[in-house]
Design an enzyme around this catalytic site. Structure first.
Site, PDB file in Angstrom:
ATOM      1  CE1 TYR A 124      -3.053   3.049   0.730  1.00  0.00           C
ATOM      2  CE2 TYR A 124      -2.735   2.722   3.147  1.00  0.00           C
ATOM      3  CZ  TYR A 124      -3.168   3.278   2.225  1.00  0.00           C
ATOM      4  OH  TYR A 124      -4.093   4.642   2.316  1.00  0.00           O
TER       5      TYR A 124
ATOM      6  CE  LYS B  78       6.250  -1.320  11.992  1.00  0.00           C
ATOM      7  NZ  LYS B  78       6.990  -1.567  10.685  1.00  0.00           N
TER       8      LYS B  78
ATOM      9  CB  VAL C 220     -19.054   4.802  15.755  1.00  0.00           C
ATOM     10  CG1 VAL C 220     -18.342   5.936  16.624  1.00  0.00           C
ATOM     11  CG2 VAL C 220     -19.563   5.101  14.721  1.00  0.00           C
TER      12      VAL C 220
ATOM     13  CB  ALA D 122       9.419  -5.854   3.363  1.00  0.00           C
TER      14      ALA D 122
ATOM     15  CG  LEU E  39     -12.753   4.967  10.366  1.00  0.00           C
ATOM     16  CD1 LEU E  39     -14.219   4.313  11.107  1.00  0.00           C
ATOM     17  CD2 LEU E  39     -12.808   6.347  11.172  1.00  0.00           C
TER      18      LEU E  39
ATOM     19  CB  SER F 276       3.533   2.964  13.801  1.00  0.00           C
ATOM     20  OG  SER F 276       2.301   3.005  14.183  1.00  0.00           O
TER      21      SER F 276
ATOM     22  CE1 TYR G 125       3.090  -3.392  12.204  1.00  0.00           C
ATOM     23  CE2 TYR G 125       1.976  -1.765  13.659  1.00  0.00           C
ATOM     24  CZ  TYR G 125       2.409  -2.016  12.518  1.00  0.00           C
ATOM     25  OH  TYR G 125       2.765  -0.873  11.764  1.00  0.00           O
TER      26      TYR G 125
ATOM     27  NE  ARG H 169      -6.620   6.121  16.942  1.00  0.00           N
ATOM     28  CZ  ARG H 169      -7.347   6.040  17.738  1.00  0.00           C
ATOM     29  NH1 ARG H 169      -7.553   7.040  18.379  1.00  0.00           N
ATOM     30  NH2 ARG H 169      -7.670   5.138  18.457  1.00  0.00           N
TER      31      ARG H 169
ATOM     32  CG  PHE I 207       0.401  10.506  13.536  1.00  0.00           C
ATOM     33  CD1 PHE I 207       1.479  10.486  13.413  1.00  0.00           C
ATOM     34  CD2 PHE I 207      -0.144  10.618  14.763  1.00  0.00           C
ATOM     35  CE1 PHE I 207       2.613  10.782  14.417  1.00  0.00           C
ATOM     36  CE2 PHE I 207       0.676  10.988  15.849  1.00  0.00           C
ATOM     37  CZ  PHE I 207       1.926  11.124  15.576  1.00  0.00           C
TER      38      PHE I 207
ATOM     39  CG  LEU J 101       4.356 -10.502  -5.211  1.00  0.00           C
ATOM     40  CD1 LEU J 101       4.127 -11.250  -6.275  1.00  0.00           C
ATOM     41  CD2 LEU J 101       4.008  -8.987  -5.036  1.00  0.00           C
TER      42      LEU J 101
END
Ligand code: NAD
Ligand code: UD1
Length: 338
Positions: free
Chosen positions: A12, A155, A218, A83, A201, A126, A151, A232, A179, A34
């Site tokens: 992405y 980072k 929500v 990656a 979201l 992140s 996760y 956010r 962010f 991939l």
């Protein structure tokens, strides 16, 4: 003009960054196994830019493969490392897969690039490293909080690895703390490929709007925020991509002030879930089926970035607003659905 190795370059954020590198006159070489993207993304990149970067369908943990890329392209100046596995919930269920992939790929890549005398490294971090910050907007000097998930921990650990390696070697690194990246290229030729039920979201909104999901929930309207829903700092993926070009150029020009630097990438403006929903409905003329539900476990109340350091030092500022984010996300969903 520089040649940049982009790991995760069909993903992405990676694909949008490859486009911005090429638009800025640089060359890109992509390595991606991939595991969470498709080779067809290369067609999208080519349609947008008129160029098709060399592509290696390999795992970044594979030493021979990565060494081979540096041998094939001795003129690579810098590496951008996207990656990684990125699903927070999945990381709780499969911690070893996450530590294995995210740490081993980073270590292998660093070893290979240093052996090839390529010292410049841009890392995808992140805002999750801040947890719920004590002060808002949160700046890069805010304390790093105990990670909420494996996760998030990968980072933090990768940032520590980079600190140690930058202190001991020629490595010059920039860690970019994203962010909430959303949206897609305006052409709708590249975007985020959904895998299963989205947790985030924006893809949940677009999938509900197109009818793939019955309704959006929500997660809580009793937070200490203006309308009670979580806040956010959403950032358009194209703005995010452009910051990576700036980060590479800063390192290659020797403009970095330290051997490792950290930059927040956000707009500096927080939006609530209900504000995002309203913007989506208004901009796209689509009614969204949503209900108010309980808070999601592990969610923080609000976070948004102090962007002064990235504005002043990187010479980068987010240009696209919430309207462009919801419009491009919807255009991309419609393309996926067609
Ligand atoms: P993505 O899954 O779309 O892209 C990651 C790419 O890396 C995929 O194409 C995948 O196939 C590839 N990949 C994963 N492991 C690999 C390996 N071992 N070898 C080769 N290729 C591998 O994710 P994205 O949203 O583009 O995220 C890119 C980076 O940004 C990740 O490091 C992610 O943790 C980080 N990040 C993302 C967000 C977000 O909200 N999207 C937020 C903060 C940080
Ligand atoms: C997620 C990740 C975080 C990562 C960040 C940026 C989790 C637990 N955390 O956090 O590690 O750094 O993305 O990529 O996944 N919401 C709803 N309904 C939904 C989905 C979300 O109301 O169906 C709300 C959430 O409660 C939150 C906001 O929307 O207030 C954004 O959620 P999301 O897109 O998942 O991002 P983060 O919670 O910031």
């Amino acid at each position: 003009m520089s040649k940049i190795l982009v790991t995760g370059g069909t993903g992405y954020i990676g694909s949008h960054t490859v486009v911005e590198l090429l638009n800025a006159g640089h060359e890109a070489v992509i390595i991606d196994n991939l595991s969470n993207s498709e080779a067809a993304v290369l067609d999208g990149i080519e349609q947008i830019t008129g160029k098709r970067p060399p592509f290696y369908q390999e795992d970044v943990r594979n030493r021979t493969a990565v060494q081979g890329i540096f041998t094939d392209h001795p003129d690579i100046s810098a590496v951008i490392h996207f990656a990684a596995f990125k699903a927070v919930g999945e990381s709780v269920m499969k911690p070893l897969a996450y530590y294995g992939n995210n740490l081993d790929s980073t270590i292998n890549l660093l070893e290979c690039m240093l052996a090839a005398n390529v010292p410049f490294f841009v890392f995808s971090s992140s805002c999750t490293v801040y947890g719920q910050p004590d002060e808002l907007p949160v700046s890069e000097s805010a304390p790093i909080k105990q990670a909420e998930s494996p996760y998030g921990n990968t980072k933090q650990m990768c940032e520590d690895i980079l600190r140690n390696v930058a202190a001991a070697t020629e490595l010059q690194a920039i860690s970019l703390r994203y962010f909430n990246p959303v949206g897609a290229h305006e052409s709708a030729l590249i975007g985020e490929l959904p895998r299963g039920v989205p947790n985030n979201l924006m893809p949940f909104i677009t999938q509900t709007a197109i009818g793939k999901r019955e309704k959006l929930t929500v997660f809580g309207d009793d937070y200490n925020t203006p309308d009670g829903s979580g806040v956010r700092d959403y950032i358009h993926v194209v703005d995010l991509a452009k910051a990576h070009v700036k980060a590479c150029e800063r390192l290659i020009a020797g403009d970095n002030k330290k051997s490792i630097e950290f930059f927040n990438l956000g707009t500096g403006r927080g939006y609530s879930v209900l504000e995002v929903i309203r913007a989506f409905e208004r901009v796209n003329g689509v009614k969204l089926n949503y209900v108010i539900g309980p808070r999601r476990a592990g969610d923080i109340e609000k976070v948004y970035a102090d962007t002064s350091l990235s504005n002043n030092e990187l010479g980068w500022k987010a240009e696209l607003g919430l309207d462009e984010m919801v419009a491009s996300a919807w255009k991309w969903e419609q393309r996926l659905g067609s």
